[in-house]
Write a protein that holds these residues in place. Structure first.
Motif, PDB file in Angstrom:
ATOM      1  N   GLY A   7       0.842  -1.102   0.054  1.00 15.31           N
ATOM      2  CA  GLY A   7       0.006   0.101   0.096  1.00 15.31           C
ATOM      3  C   GLY A   7       0.882   1.304  -0.033  1.00 15.31           C
ATOM      4  O   GLY A   7       1.678   1.382  -0.756  1.00 15.31           O
ATOM      5  N   ALA A   8       0.714   2.191   1.033  1.00 13.20           N
ATOM      6  CA  ALA A   8       1.368   3.356   1.118  1.00 13.20           C
ATOM      7  C   ALA A   8       2.616   2.975   1.799  1.00 13.20           C
ATOM      8  O   ALA A   8       3.409   4.063   2.262  1.00 13.20           O
ATOM      9  CB  ALA A   8       0.695   4.393   1.799  1.00 13.20           C
ATOM     10  N   GLY A   9       3.235   1.860   2.025  1.00 14.70           N
ATOM     11  CA  GLY A   9       4.288   1.559   2.713  1.00 14.70           C
ATOM     12  C   GLY A   9       4.475   0.697   3.957  1.00 14.70           C
ATOM     13  O   GLY A   9       5.484   0.807   4.543  1.00 14.70           O
ATOM     14  N   GLN A  63      -0.067  -9.813  10.019  1.00 12.90           N
ATOM     15  CA  GLN A  63      -0.375  -8.658  10.909  1.00 12.90           C
ATOM     16  C   GLN A  63      -1.988  -8.882  10.883  1.00 12.90           C
ATOM     17  O   GLN A  63      -2.739  -8.622   9.772  1.00 12.90           O
ATOM     18  CB  GLN A  63      -0.086  -7.326  10.798  1.00 12.90           C
ATOM     19  CG  GLN A  63       1.338  -7.013  11.136  1.00 12.90           C
ATOM     20  CD  GLN A  63       1.669  -5.582  10.859  1.00 12.90           C
ATOM     21  OE1 GLN A  63       1.653  -5.081   9.992  1.00 12.90           O
ATOM     22  NE2 GLN A  63       1.819  -4.889  12.204  1.00 12.90           N
ATOM     23  N   LYS A  64      -2.733  -9.544  11.899  1.00 11.64           N
ATOM     24  CA  LYS A  64      -4.176  -9.717  11.822  1.00 11.64           C
ATOM     25  C   LYS A  64      -4.723  -9.293  13.153  1.00 11.64           C
ATOM     26  O   LYS A  64      -3.892  -9.029  14.245  1.00 11.64           O
ATOM     27  CB  LYS A  64      -4.315 -11.107  11.829  1.00 11.64           C
ATOM     28  CG  LYS A  64      -3.982 -11.898  10.477  1.00 11.64           C
ATOM     29  CD  LYS A  64      -4.747 -11.672   9.162  1.00 11.64           C
ATOM     30  CE  LYS A  64      -6.138 -12.419   9.348  1.00 11.64           C
ATOM     31  NZ  LYS A  64      -7.216 -12.290   8.213  1.00 11.64           N
ATOM     32  N   GLY A  65      -6.042  -9.258  13.235  1.00  8.03           N
ATOM     33  CA  GLY A  65      -6.849  -8.849  14.437  1.00  8.03           C
ATOM     34  C   GLY A  65      -7.256 -10.233  15.199  1.00  8.03           C
ATOM     35  O   GLY A  65      -6.965 -11.207  14.668  1.00  8.03           O
ATOM     36  N   PRO A  79      -6.941 -17.361  -5.887  1.00  6.73           N
ATOM     37  CA  PRO A  79      -7.045 -17.437  -4.372  1.00  6.73           C
ATOM     38  C   PRO A  79      -8.309 -16.834  -3.677  1.00  6.73           C
ATOM     39  O   PRO A  79      -8.693 -17.269  -2.595  1.00  6.73           O
ATOM     40  CB  PRO A  79      -5.602 -16.742  -4.071  1.00  6.73           C
ATOM     41  CG  PRO A  79      -4.716 -17.131  -5.352  1.00  6.73           C
ATOM     42  CD  PRO A  79      -5.841 -16.646  -6.465  1.00  6.73           C
ATOM     43  N   ALA A  80      -8.314 -15.550  -4.001  1.00 10.25           N
ATOM     44  CA  ALA A  80      -9.473 -14.616  -3.217  1.00 10.25           C
ATOM     45  C   ALA A  80     -10.576 -15.165  -3.558  1.00 10.25           C
ATOM     46  O   ALA A  80     -11.630 -15.398  -2.562  1.00 10.25           O
ATOM     47  CB  ALA A  80      -9.200 -13.250  -3.692  1.00 10.25           C
ATOM     48  N   LYS A  81     -11.079 -15.610  -4.924  1.00  8.46           N
ATOM     49  CA  LYS A  81     -12.491 -16.160  -5.014  1.00  8.46           C
ATOM     50  C   LYS A  81     -12.509 -17.599  -4.414  1.00  8.46           C
ATOM     51  O   LYS A  81     -13.802 -17.941  -4.470  1.00  8.46           O
ATOM     52  CB  LYS A  81     -12.398 -15.812  -6.670  1.00  8.46           C
ATOM     53  CG  LYS A  81     -12.270 -14.700  -7.229  1.00  8.46           C
ATOM     54  CD  LYS A  81     -12.582 -14.871  -8.779  1.00  8.46           C
ATOM     55  CE  LYS A  81     -12.676 -12.944  -9.368  1.00  8.46           C
ATOM     56  NZ  LYS A  81     -12.663 -13.293 -10.756  1.00  8.46           N
ATOM     57  N   ALA A 110      -2.593  -8.256   6.852  1.00 12.54           N
ATOM     58  CA  ALA A 110      -3.647  -9.504   6.386  1.00 12.54           C
ATOM     59  C   ALA A 110      -4.903  -9.008   6.368  1.00 12.54           C
ATOM     60  O   ALA A 110      -5.575  -9.344   7.489  1.00 12.54           O
ATOM     61  CB  ALA A 110      -3.281 -10.883   6.719  1.00 12.54           C
ATOM     62  N   VAL A 111      -5.567  -8.468   5.383  1.00  6.26           N
ATOM     63  CA  VAL A 111      -6.942  -8.079   5.362  1.00  6.26           C
ATOM     64  C   VAL A 111      -7.854  -9.492   4.935  1.00  6.26           C
ATOM     65  O   VAL A 111      -9.075  -9.518   5.500  1.00  6.26           O
ATOM     66  CB  VAL A 111      -7.378  -7.050   4.437  1.00  6.26           C
ATOM     67  CG1 VAL A 111      -8.759  -6.568   4.283  1.00  6.26           C
ATOM     68  CG2 VAL A 111      -6.473  -5.880   4.950  1.00  6.26           C
ATOM     69  N   SER A 112      -7.352  -9.944   3.908  1.00  7.33           N
ATOM     70  CA  SER A 112      -8.012 -11.233   3.543  1.00  7.33           C
ATOM     71  C   SER A 112      -7.879 -12.383   4.497  1.00  7.33           C
ATOM     72  O   SER A 112      -7.082 -12.284   5.292  1.00  7.33           O
ATOM     73  CB  SER A 112      -7.300 -11.806   2.081  1.00  7.33           C
ATOM     74  OG  SER A 112      -7.468 -10.926   1.297  1.00  7.33           O
ATOM     75  N   SER A 113      -8.508 -13.541   4.315  1.00 10.84           N
ATOM     76  CA  SER A 113      -8.389 -14.819   5.263  1.00 10.84           C
ATOM     77  C   SER A 113      -7.056 -15.346   5.098  1.00 10.84           C
ATOM     78  O   SER A 113      -6.213 -14.937   4.197  1.00 10.84           O
ATOM     79  CB  SER A 113      -9.447 -15.821   4.741  1.00 10.84           C
ATOM     80  OG  SER A 113      -9.203 -16.186   3.676  1.00 10.84           O
ATOM     81  N   LEU A 114      -6.796 -16.072   6.059  1.00  8.03           N
ATOM     82  CA  LEU A 114      -5.445 -16.654   6.328  1.00  8.03           C
ATOM     83  C   LEU A 114      -4.903 -17.520   5.316  1.00  8.03           C
ATOM     84  O   LEU A 114      -4.056 -17.541   4.530  1.00  8.03           O
ATOM     85  CB  LEU A 114      -5.275 -17.590   7.536  1.00  8.03           C
ATOM     86  CG  LEU A 114      -4.031 -18.074   8.052  1.00  8.03           C
ATOM     87  CD1 LEU A 114      -3.002 -16.907   8.044  1.00  8.03           C
ATOM     88  CD2 LEU A 114      -4.195 -18.799   9.225  1.00  8.03           C
TER      89      LEU A 114
END
Length: 241
Positions: free
Chosen positions: A83-85, A175-177, A235-237, A151-155
């Motif tokens: 992204g922005a770094g 990095q996840k929540g 992978p995302a779909k 990591a916004v997408s799933s693991l």
């Protein structure tokens, strides 16, 4: 817009909570802050626009990666979807002994990151435009010691985009929540297919704000089969299971 004295002290204090002395790096962080704020007025780099938010949610959050003790001098690190770094640029500022490849598929963001690398005189970082799926099937396959990602997408999705880039014996730091706890049980099969295993999950609270975070560490145990990662978008779909 310059970082205020209060913002500088906020960053220094948060660094101390992480066990980091950021004083030697403050000129670069201040310049990076100014570059980010000015560029964000012209293009949408980040939705976080206030000083406190940029310092805590971008700079400090990125530096929490260093709570994992696996980074060794000389390592080649790829930041997938920088992204922005983030987290790559703050890590490159604090760890000049590591080399960072800052990868993103959005040209305007890569152009900004490249300008930041030059403006901050970071000899240990480079910006790269491209998609992880394509690079991992080409010259960058299994070339890095480490991959990091917000990591916004799933693991399973992020694992397929990162593990093929990492050499055997290396690791992926995601990095996840707290929501990642629910993903762990469904990810074992995907990790097995990709040649990786779940090594550990570090629980932490972001300094000052206290927001819960997780650092997910995947270890590369064997080469990733040639069919992974699948072509762009797959992978995302259709996440591995």
């Amino acid at each position: 817009m310059r970082m205020s004295p209060e913002g500088a002290e906020l960053l220094l204090g948060a660094g101390r909570e992480l066990g980091l002395d950021l004083e030697p790096h403050m000129p670069r962080f201040a310049r990076f802050y100014r570059m980010l704020v000015e560029a964000n007025q012209r293009m949408n780099l980040t939705s976080v626009r206030d000083e406190r938010g940029i310092i805590l949610k971008h700079f400090v959050d990125s530096l929490t990666c260093l709570l994992y003790p696996g980074f060794v001098s000389g390592m080649e690190v790829v930041d997938v979807g920088t992204g922005a770094g983030f987290p790559g640029l703050p890590l490159a500022i604090v760890r000049p002994d590591l080399h960072f490849c800052l990868l993103d598929a959005t040209r305007k963001k890569v152009r900004f990151v490249a300008s930041a690398v030059e403006g901050l005189s970071l000899r240990n970082a480079e910006a790269l435009w491209g998609r992880a799926e394509e690079l991992a099937q080409g010259v960058k396959r299994e070339t890095f010691h480490v991959a990091v990602a917000r990591a916004v997408s799933s693991l399973p999705v992020v694992a397929e985009l990162t593990l093929p880039l990492v050499r055997v014996g290396g690791f992926v730091l995601l990095q996840k929540g707290p929501e990642v706890e629910g993903e762990l049980g469904h990810s074992k099969g995907a990790l097995e297919k990709l040649g990786g295993v779940l090594e550990e999950v570090l629980s932490l609270s972001l300094p000052v704000g206290g927001e819960a975070r997780r650092l997910v560490v995947l270890r590369k145990r064997r080469p990733t089969p040639k069919e992974y990662p699948r072509r762009v978008g797959v992978p995302a779909k259709n996440p591995l299971s």
